[in-house]
Scaffold this active site. Sequence first.
Site, mmCIF file in Angstrom:
data_model
loop_
_atom_site.group_PDB
_atom_site.id
_atom_site.type_symbol
_atom_site.label_atom_id
_atom_site.label_comp_id
_atom_site.label_asym_id
_atom_site.label_seq_id
_atom_site.Cartn_x
_atom_site.Cartn_y
_atom_site.Cartn_z
ATOM 1 N N ARG A 267 -3.756 0.349 -8.036
ATOM 2 C CA ARG A 267 -4.098 0.725 -9.403
ATOM 3 C C ARG A 267 -4.859 -0.367 -10.119
ATOM 4 O O ARG A 267 -5.240 -0.187 -11.280
ATOM 5 C CB ARG A 267 -2.823 1.022 -10.168
ATOM 6 C CG ARG A 267 -2.666 2.486 -10.574
ATOM 7 C CD ARG A 267 -1.403 2.592 -11.372
ATOM 8 N NE ARG A 267 -1.224 3.817 -12.070
ATOM 9 C CZ ARG A 267 -0.458 4.821 -11.631
ATOM 10 N NH1 ARG A 267 0.105 4.766 -10.457
ATOM 11 N NH2 ARG A 267 -0.279 5.881 -12.388
ATOM 12 N N LYS B 70 -3.034 13.874 -8.048
ATOM 13 C CA LYS B 70 -2.876 12.998 -6.874
ATOM 14 C C LYS B 70 -1.577 13.288 -6.131
ATOM 15 O O LYS B 70 -1.575 13.412 -4.916
ATOM 16 C CB LYS B 70 -2.854 11.515 -7.304
ATOM 17 C CG LYS B 70 -4.131 11.024 -7.936
ATOM 18 C CD LYS B 70 -4.083 9.509 -8.128
ATOM 19 C CE LYS B 70 -2.994 9.015 -9.061
ATOM 20 N NZ LYS B 70 -3.171 9.426 -10.470
ATOM 21 N N ARG C 164 3.114 19.468 -17.689
ATOM 22 C CA ARG C 164 3.782 19.051 -16.449
ATOM 23 C C ARG C 164 5.293 19.050 -16.598
ATOM 24 O O ARG C 164 5.834 18.626 -17.610
ATOM 25 C CB ARG C 164 3.293 17.651 -16.067
ATOM 26 C CG ARG C 164 3.952 17.128 -14.809
ATOM 27 C CD ARG C 164 3.077 16.183 -14.050
ATOM 28 N NE ARG C 164 2.981 14.862 -14.648
ATOM 29 C CZ ARG C 164 2.272 13.883 -14.113
ATOM 30 N NH1 ARG C 164 1.568 14.068 -13.020
ATOM 31 N NH2 ARG C 164 2.230 12.711 -14.712
ATOM 32 N N ARG D 111 -1.771 5.689 -21.185
ATOM 33 C CA ARG D 111 -1.970 5.662 -19.731
ATOM 34 C C ARG D 111 -3.432 5.915 -19.366
ATOM 35 O O ARG D 111 -3.941 5.352 -18.396
ATOM 36 C CB ARG D 111 -1.058 6.690 -19.053
ATOM 37 C CG ARG D 111 0.400 6.279 -19.100
ATOM 38 C CD ARG D 111 1.314 7.388 -18.650
ATOM 39 N NE ARG D 111 1.233 7.647 -17.229
ATOM 40 C CZ ARG D 111 1.623 8.773 -16.651
ATOM 41 N NH1 ARG D 111 2.095 9.761 -17.382
ATOM 42 N NH2 ARG D 111 1.534 8.915 -15.361
ATOM 43 N N ARG E 116 8.594 14.388 -17.904
ATOM 44 C CA ARG E 116 8.669 12.959 -17.633
ATOM 45 C C ARG E 116 8.479 12.207 -18.934
ATOM 46 O O ARG E 116 7.610 12.536 -19.724
ATOM 47 C CB ARG E 116 7.557 12.568 -16.659
ATOM 48 C CG ARG E 116 8.076 12.257 -15.285
ATOM 49 C CD ARG E 116 6.946 12.096 -14.309
ATOM 50 N NE ARG E 116 6.055 10.987 -14.649
ATOM 51 C CZ ARG E 116 5.048 10.608 -13.880
ATOM 52 N NH1 ARG E 116 4.804 11.243 -12.757
ATOM 53 N NH2 ARG E 116 4.278 9.605 -14.238
HETATM 54 P P1 AMP Z 1 2.667 7.615 -11.535
HETATM 55 O O1 AMP Z 1 3.847 8.423 -11.125
HETATM 56 O O2 AMP Z 1 1.795 7.237 -10.354
HETATM 57 O O3 AMP Z 1 1.868 8.229 -12.641
HETATM 58 O O4 AMP Z 1 3.246 6.225 -12.088
HETATM 59 C C1 AMP Z 1 4.066 6.187 -13.228
HETATM 60 C C2 AMP Z 1 4.109 4.785 -13.788
HETATM 61 O O5 AMP Z 1 4.637 3.896 -12.802
HETATM 62 C C3 AMP Z 1 2.773 4.192 -14.170
HETATM 63 O O6 AMP Z 1 2.360 4.580 -15.448
HETATM 64 C C4 AMP Z 1 3.075 2.704 -14.079
HETATM 65 O O7 AMP Z 1 3.823 2.266 -15.193
HETATM 66 C C5 AMP Z 1 3.976 2.638 -12.867
HETATM 67 N N1 AMP Z 1 3.202 2.464 -11.622
HETATM 68 C C6 AMP Z 1 3.073 3.342 -10.593
HETATM 69 N N2 AMP Z 1 2.310 2.835 -9.632
HETATM 70 C C7 AMP Z 1 1.912 1.611 -10.052
HETATM 71 C C8 AMP Z 1 1.088 0.586 -9.505
HETATM 72 N N3 AMP Z 1 0.480 0.728 -8.312
HETATM 73 N N4 AMP Z 1 0.930 -0.541 -10.239
HETATM 74 C C9 AMP Z 1 1.523 -0.704 -11.416
HETATM 75 N N5 AMP Z 1 2.283 0.218 -11.998
HETATM 76 C C10 AMP Z 1 2.492 1.371 -11.328
#
Ligand code: AMP
Length: 227
Positions: free
Chosen positions: A101, A26, A140, A183, A172
């Site tokens: 999400r 994404k 990654r 996740r 990360r």
């Molecule tokens: P990402 O970089 O999109 O994979 O997000 C990393 C982490 O940030 C996720 O595993 C969540 O803990 C938090 N996070 C990101 N976006 C959201 C969202 N829209 N709602 C809740 N938690 C989020």
Amino acid sequence: STQGVSSAASDVYKRQIMLGAPGAGKGTHAGKISEKYGIPHISTGDIFRENIKNGTELGKKAKGYMDAGELVPDELTCDLVVDRIHQDDAKNGYVLDGFPRTIPQAEALTKALAATGEKVDYAIEINLDDQVIIDRMSGRRVCSCGATYHIVNIPPKKEGICDKCGKELVIRKDDEPETVKKRLEVYHEQTAPLIDYYKNEGILRVIDGTTGLEQGFQDICAILDQK
Ligand code: AMP
């Protein structure tokens, strides 16, 4: 009004959402959409990570959830995004990456947009099997400047070093194997229902996440360019 803006037709490409499991690509595709169409890439994950880095109140609240592979509560997330999409640079559209999400987040977005007679144009799902996701996330590597790599699929020119800023790449914290498992569970329970939500709205488009970055991006552009 769009004269001089060749492919970045500001009246045409508007509000996109990227859907798909963590690691599906994404962020990578959202970055490319942002570049090609001249609309901001809004990643809630990046916003939270930035807040953690800067030691803000929001960052302190979000960190525990993120490190555990859980979602940050909707109360901390929705207002932030609604504020962000109302900033000046987002008035010609944006690509949302990592938001919504949950169904309540999607409803909050729909409601915030409806208040000004707007709506999401497309929700693009990058479809991929869990096993592929697990393999991908273990490779990654990220840079603190926001760039993302993969040791096999998107290697940096020099191993372990960011092409864009020369800093050292890191894994990360939430890409550790146990957290990845968590996740994915969270994705299936809380985020995957959004696929039906946007299907019902008639704006879901699905691309195959296994065909490689270039083909995937072509597929996305074909969807956006149809408009
Ligand atoms: P990402 O970089 O999109 O994979 O997000 C990393 C982490 O940030 C996720 O595993 C969540 O803990 C938090 N996070 C990101 N976006 C959201 C969202 N829209 N709602 C809740 N938690 C989020």
